[in-house]
Structures are given as C-alpha cells and as structure tokens.
Design a protein around this motif. Structure first.
Motif, mmCIF file in Angstrom:
data_model
loop_
_atom_site.group_PDB
_atom_site.id
_atom_site.type_symbol
_atom_site.label_atom_id
_atom_site.label_comp_id
_atom_site.label_asym_id
_atom_site.label_seq_id
_atom_site.Cartn_x
_atom_site.Cartn_y
_atom_site.Cartn_z
ATOM 1 N N PRO A 43 0.882 -1.099 0.016
ATOM 2 C CA PRO A 43 -0.012 -0.099 0.116
ATOM 3 C C PRO A 43 0.922 1.241 -0.132
ATOM 4 O O PRO A 43 2.136 1.176 0.512
ATOM 5 C CB PRO A 43 -0.837 -0.194 1.292
ATOM 6 C CG PRO A 43 0.148 -1.105 2.047
ATOM 7 C CD PRO A 43 0.901 -1.975 1.276
ATOM 8 N N ALA A 47 2.199 4.486 1.495
ATOM 9 C CA ALA A 47 2.394 5.050 2.918
ATOM 10 C C ALA A 47 1.395 6.488 2.924
ATOM 11 O O ALA A 47 1.508 7.282 1.736
ATOM 12 C CB ALA A 47 3.595 5.297 3.257
ATOM 13 N N GLY A 48 0.740 6.701 3.466
ATOM 14 C CA GLY A 48 -0.052 7.920 3.883
ATOM 15 C C GLY A 48 -1.313 8.174 3.148
ATOM 16 O O GLY A 48 -1.957 9.080 3.399
ATOM 17 N N ARG A 49 -1.404 7.423 2.194
ATOM 18 C CA ARG A 49 -2.985 7.331 1.400
ATOM 19 C C ARG A 49 -3.864 6.329 2.380
ATOM 20 O O ARG A 49 -3.373 5.524 2.950
ATOM 21 C CB ARG A 49 -2.536 6.675 0.083
ATOM 22 C CG ARG A 49 -2.155 7.838 -0.862
ATOM 23 C CD ARG A 49 -2.194 7.241 -2.125
ATOM 24 N NE ARG A 49 -3.673 6.817 -2.516
ATOM 25 C CZ ARG A 49 -4.284 7.609 -3.482
ATOM 26 N NH1 ARG A 49 -3.562 8.723 -3.700
ATOM 27 N NH2 ARG A 49 -5.565 7.614 -3.794
ATOM 28 N N HIS A 50 -5.148 6.804 2.026
ATOM 29 C CA HIS A 50 -6.202 6.041 2.866
ATOM 30 C C HIS A 50 -7.280 5.670 1.961
ATOM 31 O O HIS A 50 -8.211 6.071 1.821
ATOM 32 C CB HIS A 50 -6.846 6.897 4.123
ATOM 33 C CG HIS A 50 -5.944 7.341 5.070
ATOM 34 N ND1 HIS A 50 -5.455 6.496 5.995
ATOM 35 C CD2 HIS A 50 -5.152 8.478 5.246
ATOM 36 C CE1 HIS A 50 -4.440 7.025 6.744
ATOM 37 N NE2 HIS A 50 -4.052 8.380 6.255
ATOM 38 N N ASP A 51 -6.776 4.724 1.150
ATOM 39 C CA ASP A 51 -7.641 4.115 -0.033
ATOM 40 C C ASP A 51 -8.974 3.175 0.751
ATOM 41 O O ASP A 51 -8.454 2.592 1.638
ATOM 42 C CB ASP A 51 -6.921 3.225 -0.836
ATOM 43 C CG ASP A 51 -5.770 4.207 -1.738
ATOM 44 O OD1 ASP A 51 -6.438 5.283 -2.154
ATOM 45 O OD2 ASP A 51 -4.569 3.862 -2.071
ATOM 46 N N PRO A 52 -9.882 3.095 -0.042
ATOM 47 C CA PRO A 52 -10.877 2.062 0.682
ATOM 48 C C PRO A 52 -10.237 0.596 0.436
ATOM 49 O O PRO A 52 -9.482 0.330 -0.336
ATOM 50 C CB PRO A 52 -12.057 2.478 -0.293
ATOM 51 C CG PRO A 52 -11.365 3.061 -1.631
ATOM 52 C CD PRO A 52 -10.304 3.614 -1.244
ATOM 53 N N PRO A 53 -11.019 -0.090 1.448
ATOM 54 C CA PRO A 53 -10.605 -1.291 1.457
ATOM 55 C C PRO A 53 -10.872 -2.169 0.066
ATOM 56 O O PRO A 53 -11.576 -1.695 -0.728
ATOM 57 C CB PRO A 53 -11.331 -2.061 2.321
ATOM 58 C CG PRO A 53 -11.810 -1.059 3.391
ATOM 59 C CD PRO A 53 -12.107 0.315 2.522
ATOM 60 N N THR A 66 -8.668 -1.702 -2.422
ATOM 61 C CA THR A 66 -7.735 -1.203 -3.302
ATOM 62 C C THR A 66 -6.678 -2.002 -3.852
ATOM 63 O O THR A 66 -6.000 -2.437 -2.848
ATOM 64 C CB THR A 66 -7.540 0.234 -3.058
ATOM 65 O OG1 THR A 66 -8.480 0.960 -2.516
ATOM 66 C CG2 THR A 66 -6.695 0.861 -3.868
ATOM 67 N N TYR A 109 -4.462 2.480 -7.101
ATOM 68 C CA TYR A 109 -5.623 3.238 -6.785
ATOM 69 C C TYR A 109 -5.998 3.885 -8.160
ATOM 70 O O TYR A 109 -7.263 4.387 -8.267
ATOM 71 C CB TYR A 109 -5.748 4.393 -5.774
ATOM 72 C CG TYR A 109 -4.535 5.389 -6.127
ATOM 73 C CD1 TYR A 109 -4.813 6.412 -7.040
ATOM 74 C CD2 TYR A 109 -3.278 5.136 -5.425
ATOM 75 C CE1 TYR A 109 -3.965 7.242 -7.205
ATOM 76 C CE2 TYR A 109 -2.272 6.154 -5.782
ATOM 77 C CZ TYR A 109 -2.412 7.192 -6.646
ATOM 78 O OH TYR A 109 -1.637 8.124 -6.914
#
Lengths: 314, 314
Positions: free
Chosen positions: A198, A200-206, A208, A258
């Motif tokens: 993943p 780092a620092g991104r908050h992608d939806p589960p 992704t 993403y």
C-alpha cells in the motif's frame, strides 16, 4: 573461479538452444509463483520451463524437526547441486530434478526437466551463491513489506497447505533470523526488485489493489520507459531517479494501485505494442491474482518483465 | 563429439581428486554385485563409491506393465542423465542420484553421491553409449553362460525379491530379445570379460566351485602375469593367447575351480605381494559368494582387478 567459467561458456554458447535464464527470488509467500505463473502463461508452455529450487531440500519435513535450522538455511539444501543443475540448464542441458512435495513434506521421485527457450527459476535461494547468480540473464527479487508477506503466508498456508494460523505465525518467527541472514541479502543481487505494498500516507478504501514499486538497477539494460510514459499523465505509472538503501543509483518505477483500470490499460497497451513481436492483444493472463481477482500493477510489472525477456537486444 | 571432450577433460584433469572409474556391466543376476562387493570391501568404504545405473529407470514397475519394453531397454532408462552423471563423477563432481527400490519397484527420493578415489558403476547399461564408455578407466563385462545366469536369477529373485520361480522364468523369456539387442553387445567394449562357468567335458563332483575365464583385451595395460604364473605348475591358473569370437587377439586367463584351495592361495599371495602397496595379508573379503561360501576363482579375479586399480601406471 567456476562462476567465470560458466559466464564465459554461456556467452560463447550464445546461440539458439541456450535458454534465457530468469531468477525469481524471495522469501516464502512473497508472491513468486503468482508473478511467475502469469509470465509463463503469457509466453506459452511450449516456450517456458519453470523450476523451483525449494525442491532441492536436503531433508524432508520430518527430518527437519530434529535439526537446528529451518528449510531456509543453505545447509538444509543441496546448494552445490542447485549450482550444478542451473549450469546445466543455462547451457541447454536437461536435468533430473529432485521433487519436494509441499503438501506431504516428503521428498519424492525426481523428474526430468528439459530447458525450453525461457527457464524461470523461482524459490528461496536462487541468488544465494556467485555461481548460481552467474547462470541468470535476468534476476528478480520480490520484496513485499513483512506485514503484507505475513498476511499472504497465513492465507496460503492455511488455505492450500493445511496448516493452522498459529503454526504459520510460529514458523515465521522461527524463520526470521535465517530470512535476515540468507534470503534478504539476495535483494542486493537482483536486477529488478519488486515491492507490492500500500502507498504510505494514503487512505484508500478496502479492496484497493496494492501498488507496485520496481527498482530497476543499472546492472542490465532496461527498456527505454520514457517513450512509453510520455503519453500518460504520470498518474498510473511514473519513473523516478533515486538511490537504493546502499547508496547505489537506481530508477524507481511506481505503478499505482488506486488508478482506474482504464488508465492502467493505456500504459499496458503502450508497453505491449512496443514489444513488436507479433504482439496482438495484451494477454488476459497478466495481472491474475487467482480466484478471479486482478491487479493492474501486477499486470504492468509482468509486462515490463516480458518486454525484457522478448527484447532481442537484451 | 562429447565423448572426445570428456576424454580430453579427464586426461587434462588427471590429478588427485579425479576418481578411477570402473564399469561392471552385465545382464540381470550375472554376478555384478558379488564381484563389486568384494572389491569395494577390500579397497575400503572410505575409498570407494559404488553406484548402480539401474537406478536411472524412467518408469517404475507399475508403469512398466503398460509399456512395450522391459527395464533393459534404453528407452526405459534416462540414458542422457546416466551420461551426464558419469561425466560429473569422472571429473570429480557430486551428483544427486535417483533411487529405484528393487523391493517395491518404486522410484523414491534421490541421494547425494560424492566420488571417492574409486567409483564402481555397475548395472545393465553402463557401457551402452560412446559417451558413457568414455568415462571409464577400466570396464568389465560379466558373461556367465545363460543356464548359469538363469539359476542365479531364479535363486536371487525368489529368495531376495519375493518373486515366484515361474514369474522369474517368464520375465527372462520376455527380456531375451532386449538382452540380445542392448545388454550383450556391451561385451565388445569391455577391457576384461569375466565368465564363471563349469569346465566343459569335466565331471567334477557337485559343489565344485565354478571356474573362471577372463578375457584380457589389449585395450588397456594388463599386469605382467607371466612372472606371477612362473612359479606355479599351471594348474590353478594359466594364460593362453587366443582370438575372441570377433577375431581380435586376446589373452585368456583360466582359473580352475577344481584346484585344491592351497594351490589357489599360492597364486593369490603372489599377486597380492606384487601389488606392493602396503599390502599385508590377502583380504578375506575376496572370494566371498555370500552365505559363508567361498570361490577361489572369484578371489583371484577380484585380486587381478585390484592389481589393476592399485597400479600407479594404470
């Protein structure tokens, strides 16, 4: 210096019949088989021979229980025979390969392996010695973050190899010192280091897909990606000049998970078309994570590897 | 011409570390293991590696049932891998040797074999190809009369391998065309042909040991037997210049089974003393037929082979 001899013999014998040798190294459940299977399928079974050097275990699972090391340790494997068999394959000769049954943990009847046009060698220790490294044209190291690899290993070993979660976690713990001592040092010898993770620092939806980061070392000629990437808006995929942890200069290629599939497809098509070799459509086998799940970063990674393998100037 | 290459490499590498390679070829139950075991025991397990090329069966017993040939057929064996492994051993390298379990008829887990000072290779087809033949320093073919071999095979296969007499005889029948086509032609390539047989025309009492007839081909330097034989009254052992069936000149050494043991011992001692190499007493392991039975012709045959193996001018 047998590693020099094999390098010389391979160059001298650079003729039809001598296969292109590819190493896919990495720790247990680092994604070696997933990466390899898509490559092998895209190239076609008639052109590819795949072997796993984990078949060269010196002891079966029962015998290992009484030993002070795990299957990762070079002393637990016939390293000298791995060297010998890789030299034979690299010079176009067949081998009688040992077979380790991952399901029963037993060593069974060996099998004849004849090298096709491409020989993919995956496993824990394909880049462990100077002589094994001398046998490869391209070497890849799979380097997921440890927490990602842990998830993958628990999932695979419980679903496919009949283990309990606790047993898998305990085994990971037990293997850690040998991972550090023997597996991870191989990263330094790879031409390409692939890291699915993943961002780092991104908050992608589960759900992704993981992104991919490819270290492209100047130890080999990489295809000129600038032309491929010129037409894209640097979102799906971008290249960056960096230094590796050891200070050596590398290109780092980022492939973002993403990004909408359509954008990735544009890049995939561009790379595929540059292959030139009667390419047709981008093979649908690329990017296959199993169970009907796709990953475009995996597809692009496999495409880049294919473009290496199929490049006549490699 | 890979057989030339291996011959050249072996001469170039003629240094400590390159083993002396001995072939012991012959049909099933021709006495290969009996001859070999005494040799190996006399030389000592630290100095000898023994392998059997029958381990290189391509199919196990169950699979062979559906096939149009027997285990004697080259197509039923990994001949190319035999060639490869003999080259490796001949140049001082280890192999991961397949294993065929004669009792269960199954192919099982392979085993590491490292060449010691002497490598004895016995089996059905060690002299089958030009490349395998190029790997040997001395080659022996065991050539008992068919009726003698038949008795030996029935005895061994019923007592040690759990077969019925009728099944063994049927199998001999089934194998005969392949014996003629693939096994017996190897006789022509042996430096020494050994034939244990009763002497035609004599009516010795039952229990008289078989005599031995050794064809000594001028394809290698044989020890000067005239000096050894000078002091004996030509009863236990005598040498005769003859022609082989193909017209080639050969020395034929006759070792008589009906001679009292004391006379044979004189000859054995004389050969043994000429070995010179810290010889001590004649090893009691020589001449052992198993089950406490001795054969002085076998002991003398093994002594002559030993004198070859230990001869520094070989």
């Amino acid at each position: 210096m047998p590693h020099k001899l094999i390098r010389i013999e391979r160059v001298e014998n650079d003729r039809p019949g001598r296969p292109v040798m590819i190493a896919v190294a990495g720790d247990s459940a680092a994604g070696k088989t997933t990466l390899t299977a898509g490559l092998a399928e895209a190239l076609g079974p008639d052109r590819v021979t795949t072997i796993c050097v984990d078949d060269y275990h010196r002891y079966d699972r029962r015998e290992r229980k009484g030993l002070p090391f795990t299957a990762l340790h070079p002393d637990c494997n016939y390293v000298e025979i791995i060297e010998q068999h890789l030299q034979l394959l690299a010079t176009g000769r067949p081998i009688l390969k040992p077979v380790y049954d991952h399901h029963t943990g037993e060593l069974t009847r060996p099998e004849l392996v004849e090298p096709h046009e491409f020989v993919i060698v995956e496993g824990l220790l394909p880049l462990h010695t100077r002589l094994t490294r001398a046998c490869f044209d391209i070497s890849i190291y799979l380097d997921p973050p440890e927490e990602v690899r842990r998830q993958w290993k628990v999932k695979r070993d419980t679903e496919k190899r009949g283990y309990q979660t606790e047993a898998v976690l305990a085994e990971l713990e037990r293997r850690e010192p040998e991972s550090a001592e023997f597996i991870r040092p191989q990263r330094a010898f790879a031409d390409i280091v692939v890291r699915f993770a993943p961002i780092a620092g991104r908050h992608d939806p589960p759900g992704t897909p993981l992104s991919a980061e490819l270290l492209l070392r100047p130890t080999m000629n990489h295809p000129d990606l600038s032309r491929v990437l010129a037409g894209n808006e640097q979102r799906a995929i971008h290249l960056k000049l960096t230094r590796d942890a050891d200070g050596r200069p590398v290109d780092t290629l980022h492939i973002h998970g993403y990004v909408p599939r359509e954008e990735s497809l544009v890049v995939e098509k561009a790379i595929w078309e540059r292959l030139g070799v009667d390419a047709g459509e981008v093979p649908l086998t690329l990017g296959n994570l199993g169970g009907g799940v796709r990953s475009e970063p995996l597809a692009i990674t496999q495409l880049l590897l294919l473009s290496h393998l199929l490049d006549p100037n490699r």
